[in-house]
Design a protein around this motif. Structure first.
Motif, PDB file in Angstrom:
ATOM      1  N   ARG A 290       5.747  -8.851  17.784  1.00  9.96           N
ATOM      2  CA  ARG A 290       6.162  -9.932  16.895  1.00  9.96           C
ATOM      3  C   ARG A 290       5.157 -10.125  15.760  1.00  9.96           C
ATOM      4  NH1 ARG A 290       6.559 -16.284  18.671  1.00  9.96           N
ATOM      5  NH2 ARG A 290       7.410 -17.086  16.741  1.00  9.96           N
ATOM      6  N   ALA A 291       3.855 -10.105  16.111  1.00  8.91           N
ATOM      7  CA  ALA A 291       2.830 -10.285  15.078  1.00  8.91           C
ATOM      8  C   ALA A 291       2.796  -9.104  14.113  1.00  8.91           C
ATOM      9  CB  ALA A 291       1.462 -10.472  15.740  1.00  8.91           C
ATOM     10  N   ALA A 292       2.964  -7.882  14.660  1.00  6.39           N
ATOM     11  CA  ALA A 292       2.960  -6.692  13.797  1.00  6.39           C
ATOM     12  C   ALA A 292       4.145  -6.704  12.854  1.00  6.39           C
ATOM     13  CB  ALA A 292       2.972  -5.428  14.651  1.00  6.39           C
ATOM     14  N   LYS A 293       5.289  -7.155  13.359  1.00  6.01           N
ATOM     15  CA  LYS A 293       6.468  -7.242  12.496  1.00  6.01           C
ATOM     16  C   LYS A 293       6.263  -8.283  11.397  1.00  6.01           C
ATOM     17  CE  LYS A 293      11.480  -7.920  12.602  1.00  6.01           C
ATOM     18  NZ  LYS A 293      12.650  -8.250  13.437  1.00  6.01           N
ATOM     19  N   ALA A 294       5.617  -9.411  11.762  1.00  8.54           N
ATOM     20  CA  ALA A 294       5.329 -10.437  10.756  1.00  8.54           C
ATOM     21  C   ALA A 294       4.376  -9.901   9.696  1.00  8.54           C
ATOM     22  CB  ALA A 294       4.735 -11.677  11.425  1.00  8.54           C
ATOM     23  N   ALA A 295       3.361  -9.131  10.140  1.00  9.34           N
ATOM     24  CA  ALA A 295       2.429  -8.533   9.179  1.00  9.34           C
ATOM     25  C   ALA A 295       3.144  -7.537   8.283  1.00  9.34           C
ATOM     26  CB  ALA A 295       1.282  -7.855   9.924  1.00  9.34           C
ATOM     27  N   MET A 296       4.101  -6.797   8.858  1.00  8.28           N
ATOM     28  CA  MET A 296       4.861  -5.830   8.078  1.00  8.28           C
ATOM     29  C   MET A 296       5.697  -6.548   7.018  1.00  8.28           C
ATOM     30  SD  MET A 296       7.669  -3.066   9.472  1.00  8.28           S
ATOM     31  CE  MET A 296       8.716  -4.352  10.160  1.00  8.28           C
ATOM     32  N   VAL A 297       6.339  -7.648   7.401  1.00  7.64           N
ATOM     33  CA  VAL A 297       7.151  -8.403   6.447  1.00  7.64           C
ATOM     34  C   VAL A 297       6.265  -8.984   5.348  1.00  7.64           C
ATOM     35  CG1 VAL A 297       8.602 -10.434   6.168  1.00  7.64           C
ATOM     36  CG2 VAL A 297       8.935  -8.921   8.135  1.00  7.64           C
ATOM     37  N   THR A 298       5.096  -9.526   5.747  1.00  7.67           N
ATOM     38  CA  THR A 298       4.173 -10.084   4.766  1.00  7.67           C
ATOM     39  C   THR A 298       3.697  -9.023   3.790  1.00  7.67           C
ATOM     40  OG1 THR A 298       3.419 -11.722   6.366  1.00  7.67           O
ATOM     41  CG2 THR A 298       2.009 -11.337   4.470  1.00  7.67           C
ATOM     42  N   THR A 299       3.448  -7.812   4.307  1.00  3.91           N
ATOM     43  CA  THR A 299       2.979  -6.720   3.455  1.00  3.91           C
ATOM     44  C   THR A 299       4.039  -6.339   2.438  1.00  3.91           C
ATOM     45  OG1 THR A 299       1.558  -5.857   5.221  1.00  3.91           O
ATOM     46  CG2 THR A 299       2.146  -4.338   3.451  1.00  3.91           C
ATOM     47  N   THR A 300       5.297  -6.248   2.879  1.00  7.67           N
ATOM     48  CA  THR A 300       6.371  -5.869   1.944  1.00  7.67           C
ATOM     49  C   THR A 300       6.595  -6.949   0.899  1.00  7.67           C
ATOM     50  OG1 THR A 300       8.033  -6.796   3.453  1.00  7.67           O
ATOM     51  CG2 THR A 300       7.524  -4.465   3.677  1.00  7.67           C
ATOM     52  N   GLN A 301       6.354  -8.213   1.259  1.00 12.25           N
ATOM     53  CA  GLN A 301       6.573  -9.298   0.308  1.00 12.25           C
ATOM     54  C   GLN A 301       5.418  -9.447  -0.673  1.00 12.25           C
ATOM     55  OE1 GLN A 301       7.213 -12.672   2.855  1.00 12.25           O
ATOM     56  NE2 GLN A 301       9.394 -12.252   3.109  1.00 12.25           N
ATOM     57  N   ASN A 302       4.189  -9.193  -0.187  1.00 10.01           N
ATOM     58  CA  ASN A 302       3.005  -9.476  -0.999  1.00 10.01           C
ATOM     59  C   ASN A 302       2.380  -8.246  -1.622  1.00 10.01           C
ATOM     60  OD1 ASN A 302       3.305 -12.110  -0.243  1.00 10.01           O
ATOM     61  ND2 ASN A 302       1.761 -12.049   1.359  1.00 10.01           N
ATOM     62  N   SER A 303       3.012  -7.060  -1.446  1.00 11.53           N
ATOM     63  CA  SER A 303       2.397  -5.851  -1.992  1.00 11.53           C
ATOM     64  C   SER A 303       2.289  -5.909  -3.507  1.00 11.53           C
ATOM     65  CB  SER A 303       3.208  -4.621  -1.579  1.00 11.53           C
ATOM     66  OG  SER A 303       4.549  -4.746  -2.012  1.00 11.53           O
ATOM     67  N   ALA A 304       3.150  -6.724  -4.124  1.00  6.31           N
ATOM     68  CA  ALA A 304       3.099  -6.841  -5.579  1.00  6.31           C
ATOM     69  C   ALA A 304       1.951  -7.711  -6.057  1.00  6.31           C
ATOM     70  CB  ALA A 304       4.408  -7.424  -6.099  1.00  6.31           C
ATOM     71  N   LEU A 305       1.237  -8.352  -5.123  1.00  6.04           N
ATOM     72  CA  LEU A 305       0.153  -9.237  -5.517  1.00  6.04           C
ATOM     73  C   LEU A 305      -1.188  -8.530  -5.584  1.00  6.04           C
ATOM     74  CD1 LEU A 305       1.028 -12.408  -3.421  1.00  6.04           C
ATOM     75  CD2 LEU A 305       1.607 -11.898  -5.785  1.00  6.04           C
ATOM     76  N   GLU A 306      -1.170  -7.188  -5.555  1.00  3.50           N
ATOM     77  CA  GLU A 306      -2.424  -6.436  -5.651  1.00  3.50           C
ATOM     78  C   GLU A 306      -3.019  -6.616  -7.040  1.00  3.50           C
ATOM     79  OE1 GLU A 306      -4.006  -4.725  -3.339  1.00  3.50           O
ATOM     80  OE2 GLU A 306      -2.511  -5.233  -1.843  1.00  3.50           O
ATOM     81  N   SER A 307      -4.291  -6.324  -7.133  1.00  6.27           N
ATOM     82  CA  SER A 307      -4.987  -6.428  -8.407  1.00  6.27           C
ATOM     83  C   SER A 307      -4.373  -5.477  -9.420  1.00  6.27           C
ATOM     84  CB  SER A 307      -6.459  -6.083  -8.212  1.00  6.27           C
ATOM     85  OG  SER A 307      -7.028  -6.898  -7.233  1.00  6.27           O
ATOM     86  N   ASN A 308      -4.254  -5.962 -10.660  1.00  4.28           N
ATOM     87  CA  ASN A 308      -3.689  -5.127 -11.713  1.00  4.28           C
ATOM     88  C   ASN A 308      -4.452  -5.410 -12.995  1.00  4.28           C
ATOM     89  OD1 ASN A 308      -2.120  -3.521 -13.304  1.00  4.28           O
ATOM     90  ND2 ASN A 308      -0.499  -5.049 -13.544  1.00  4.28           N
ATOM     91  N   VAL A 309      -5.353  -4.501 -13.347  1.00  4.65           N
ATOM     92  CA  VAL A 309      -6.173  -4.692 -14.530  1.00  4.65           C
ATOM     93  C   VAL A 309      -5.662  -3.781 -15.617  1.00  4.65           C
ATOM     94  CG1 VAL A 309      -8.496  -4.687 -15.424  1.00  4.65           C
ATOM     95  CG2 VAL A 309      -8.108  -5.167 -13.020  1.00  4.65           C
ATOM     96  N   GLY A 310      -5.245  -4.337 -16.736  1.00  5.47           N
ATOM     97  CA  GLY A 310      -4.731  -3.530 -17.825  1.00  5.47           C
ATOM     98  C   GLY A 310      -5.617  -3.644 -19.045  1.00  5.47           C
ATOM     99  N   SER A 311      -5.180  -3.036 -20.116  1.00  3.52           N
ATOM    100  CA  SER A 311      -5.981  -3.045 -21.318  1.00  3.52           C
ATOM    101  C   SER A 311      -6.108  -4.446 -21.899  1.00  3.52           C
ATOM    102  CB  SER A 311      -5.358  -2.109 -22.355  1.00  3.52           C
ATOM    103  OG  SER A 311      -4.028  -2.508 -22.636  1.00  3.52           O
ATOM    104  N   SER A 312      -5.178  -5.349 -21.534  1.00  2.00           N
ATOM    105  CA  SER A 312      -5.258  -6.712 -22.042  1.00  2.00           C
ATOM    106  C   SER A 312      -6.196  -7.562 -21.208  1.00  2.00           C
ATOM    107  CB  SER A 312      -3.862  -7.352 -22.034  1.00  2.00           C
ATOM    108  OG  SER A 312      -3.394  -7.488 -20.704  1.00  2.00           O
ATOM    109  N   TYR A 313      -6.657  -7.046 -20.082  1.00  2.00           N
ATOM    110  CA  TYR A 313      -7.574  -7.749 -19.179  1.00  2.00           C
ATOM    111  C   TYR A 313      -6.960  -8.971 -18.539  1.00  2.00           C
ATOM    112  CZ  TYR A 313     -10.736  -4.777 -21.726  1.00  2.00           C
ATOM    113  OH  TYR A 313     -11.316  -3.691 -22.303  1.00  2.00           O
ATOM    114  N   THR A 314      -5.648  -9.052 -18.496  1.00  2.00           N
ATOM    115  CA  THR A 314      -5.005 -10.106 -17.725  1.00  2.00           C
ATOM    116  C   THR A 314      -4.981  -9.670 -16.273  1.00  2.00           C
ATOM    117  OG1 THR A 314      -3.625 -10.786 -19.571  1.00  2.00           O
ATOM    118  CG2 THR A 314      -2.904 -11.449 -17.384  1.00  2.00           C
ATOM    119  N   VAL A 315      -5.636 -10.418 -15.392  1.00  2.00           N
ATOM    120  CA  VAL A 315      -5.767 -10.039 -13.992  1.00  2.00           C
ATOM    121  C   VAL A 315      -5.029 -11.050 -13.134  1.00  2.00           C
ATOM    122  CG1 VAL A 315      -7.388  -9.475 -12.157  1.00  2.00           C
ATOM    123  CG2 VAL A 315      -8.016  -9.064 -14.526  1.00  2.00           C
TER     124      VAL A 315
END
Length: 555
Positions: A290-315
């Protein structure tokens, strides 16, 4: 999908068959032994039919063995089929939304753990409990038919241990949640402590190391608590089974004394800790699934929240522990308030000079001081690589709640002697290159490769590295050509160019370089400071330009 359902259904049928034949073999064997003994004592052995019970026992034994092996074979085949389907579905969905390079190791591990736990749940949780339900129902029917006077004791035994299972579920569920939280925190600290050290050399007294030790101890405590819960439940099963047998023999119906049927409830209770223990032992895998499945769901939902540094420096950073997301937009400003590095050793406690101030993009700061004044330590503290005291913020947004990797996306530290991996020169530099979105179109792939090659060329020019294309394929490091101190420094600067962080912390970038190289580097840094903050710790400052702000740690 149809074949998978057939395999799964067959595995359940075989599991139930194995459980019923096992308990049937136990009951018939126990009754047969007692009946044989009573027949011998009553002088009716010559009339006793040994053939039919013996044949039934052999049939049950063969059926139990066959169904047991069959369940393992069919069940594992169904497990592997289901696991492949889940993995394909999850990773196909993830890869359709982002680049495979964007799936970090921790995210991949969470996804794979969740898939395995979900698939394995059928074998470790569902099958044992379905089998036990079949045993309970079958045993209750048999006792109600052949030994009805013992049925209350049997029902009370099952109900009491059912309460224990509910308690185990609640205890394991709470402990497993804390276990996974501690595991993620400990792994995050350990990953940073080990993997970052190869690129950004750290001292032996790291705040991350201390945090990892504390979190790993907490993590191990939760594992110990899980063992204690299992030990308590196993002990309760044995004690309750023994108590029920005593009650049965003392308070049982006198009409069954001297009857071989008395062996039926006795054998059931003797075997109770073994087969009912399958249910208690499945609680921990169930909560982990159950906990692993919850972590899996959280990972799929929050994977877009990774750091993203571009040339504009908006992080854009997804912060841990439920805190609000922080958005750092240009222009970047660094705020220090009573900020100082902190060394807490076994034999001494040391503090650096307290720094206050606001430093803005477009400025070049000279951090000077004699040897041992703490210039390098202050830079490492700003980057979060060693312990510190006071407040550090970017655009008045505190950095205390950020993960180490998130902080390094904003503040890039170049050490005095950058670590050189045993690899090619090119790979030693492009490891800092930003990850681009995955593209399927061949023409776009070729365009992307051209852009990456141009960025590498620009990084080499910025750092004053005049290597030819064939030279950057040379193998360097411990297993290859050693680089000079000046080359190593310029590799670090080329990494900083590709990393493209809004704040650069450069530790002795001019030391060991000739005059021409120093002039080139200083000119490039002057051009780069227009949209970033550069802090340089150095004994010397080139004469070609003046720093915007000078901080003397000797004052």
């Amino acid at each position: 999908m149809t074949s998978h359902k057939v395999l799964h259904g067959s595995a359940i049928v075989l599991a139930i068959t194995n459980a019923i034949t096992a308990i049937g073999l136990l009951l018939v064997s126990g009754w047969f032994i007692a009946a044989c003994a009573l027949a011998g004592l009553s002088m009716t052995a010559i009339l006793f039919n040994y053939v039919v019970p013996a044949a039934v026992i052999r049939f049950l034994a063969i059926s139990r063995i066959a169904s047991g092996y069959g369940e393992k074979a069919v069940g594992h085949s169904s497990l592997l089929t289901r696991l492949n389907q889940i993995r394909l579905r999850i990773f196909s969905r993830q890869l359709a939304e982002q680049s495979p390079n964007d799936l970090r190791g921790e995210a991949i591990e969470h996804l794979d753990q969740g898939a395995q736990a979900h698939a394995n749940w059928w074998l470790t949780v569902f099958h044992p409990n379905v089998s036990n339900m079949a045993i309970i129902v079958g045993s209750t029917v048999i006792l109600g038919w052949l030994a009805p006077n013992t049925l209350p004791i049997w029902v009370a035994m099952v109900a009491l241990n059912g309460v224990v299972i509910i308690w185990m579920w609640l205890a394991h569920d709470a402990n497993t949640k804390r276990f996974y939280q501690g595991q993620r925190a400990a792994r995050s600290e350990l990953e940073y402590h080990l993997e970052s050290a190869s690129l950004w050399p750290l001292s032996t007294h790291l705040a991350s190391a201390a945090r990892w030790k504390g979190r790993s101890r907490t993590w191990l405590q939760h594992r110990f608590i899980a063992r204690i819960i299992d030990a308590i439940s196993e002990s309760f099963l044995i004690l309750s089974s023994g108590l029920a047998i005593c009650v049965l023999l003392i308070l049982g119906s006198s009409s069954m004394h001297g009857s071989a049927l008395l062996m039926l409830p006795v054998m059931l209770l003797l075997a109770f800790p073994d087969w009912f223990g399958n249910s208690t032992r499945s609680i921990q895998p169930a909560t982990h699934a159950r906990a692993a499945k919850a972590a899996m769901v959280t990972t799929t939902q929050n994977s877009a929240l990774e750091s993203n540094v571009g040339s504009s420096y908006t992080v854009y950073l997804g912060t841990p522990q439920g805190q609000p997301n922080a958005v750092f937009e240009p222009p970047i400003s660094l705020h220090l308030k009573r900020f100082q590095w902190h060394y807490d050793g076994q034999q001494s406690v040391r503090f650096g000079k307290s720094i206050n101030g606001r430093f803005n993009a477009g400025q070049m700061i000279w951090l000077k001081g004699g040897s041992g004044s703490g210039k390098s330590s202050l830079l490492k503290a700003m980057a979060g690589l060693i312990q510190s005291r006071g407040n550090i913020a970017i655009n008045r947004e505190s950095l205390e709640h950020l993960l180490p990797r998130q902080r390094l996306a904003l503040i890039h530290y170049v050490p005095q002697m950058p670590y050189i991996l045993s690899d090619t020169i090119k790979q030693n530099i492009v490891l800092a290159q930003p990850v681009h979105a995955r593209v399927s179109d061949q023409q776009r792939k070729e365009t992307q490769l051209i852009v990456q090659a141009e960025q590498l060329t620009q990084a080499l020019e910025f750092a004053g590295l005049t290597w030819q294309p064939h030279e950057i394929q040379q193998w360097v490091g411990e297993a290859g050509r050693p680089l000079s101190g000046g080359e190593m420094k310029r590799v670090g600067l080329a990494r900083a160019f590709l990393w493209d962080a809004p704040i650069w912390l450069l530790d002795e970038p001019f030391e060991g370089l000739d005059t021409a190289s120093i002039t080139h580097i200083q000119t490039q840094l002057q051009a780069m400071k227009n949209n970033r903050l550069i802090i340089i710790a150095s004994h010397i400052w080139p004469h070609q330009s003046e720093p915007d702000i000078t901080i003397d740690l000797d004052d």
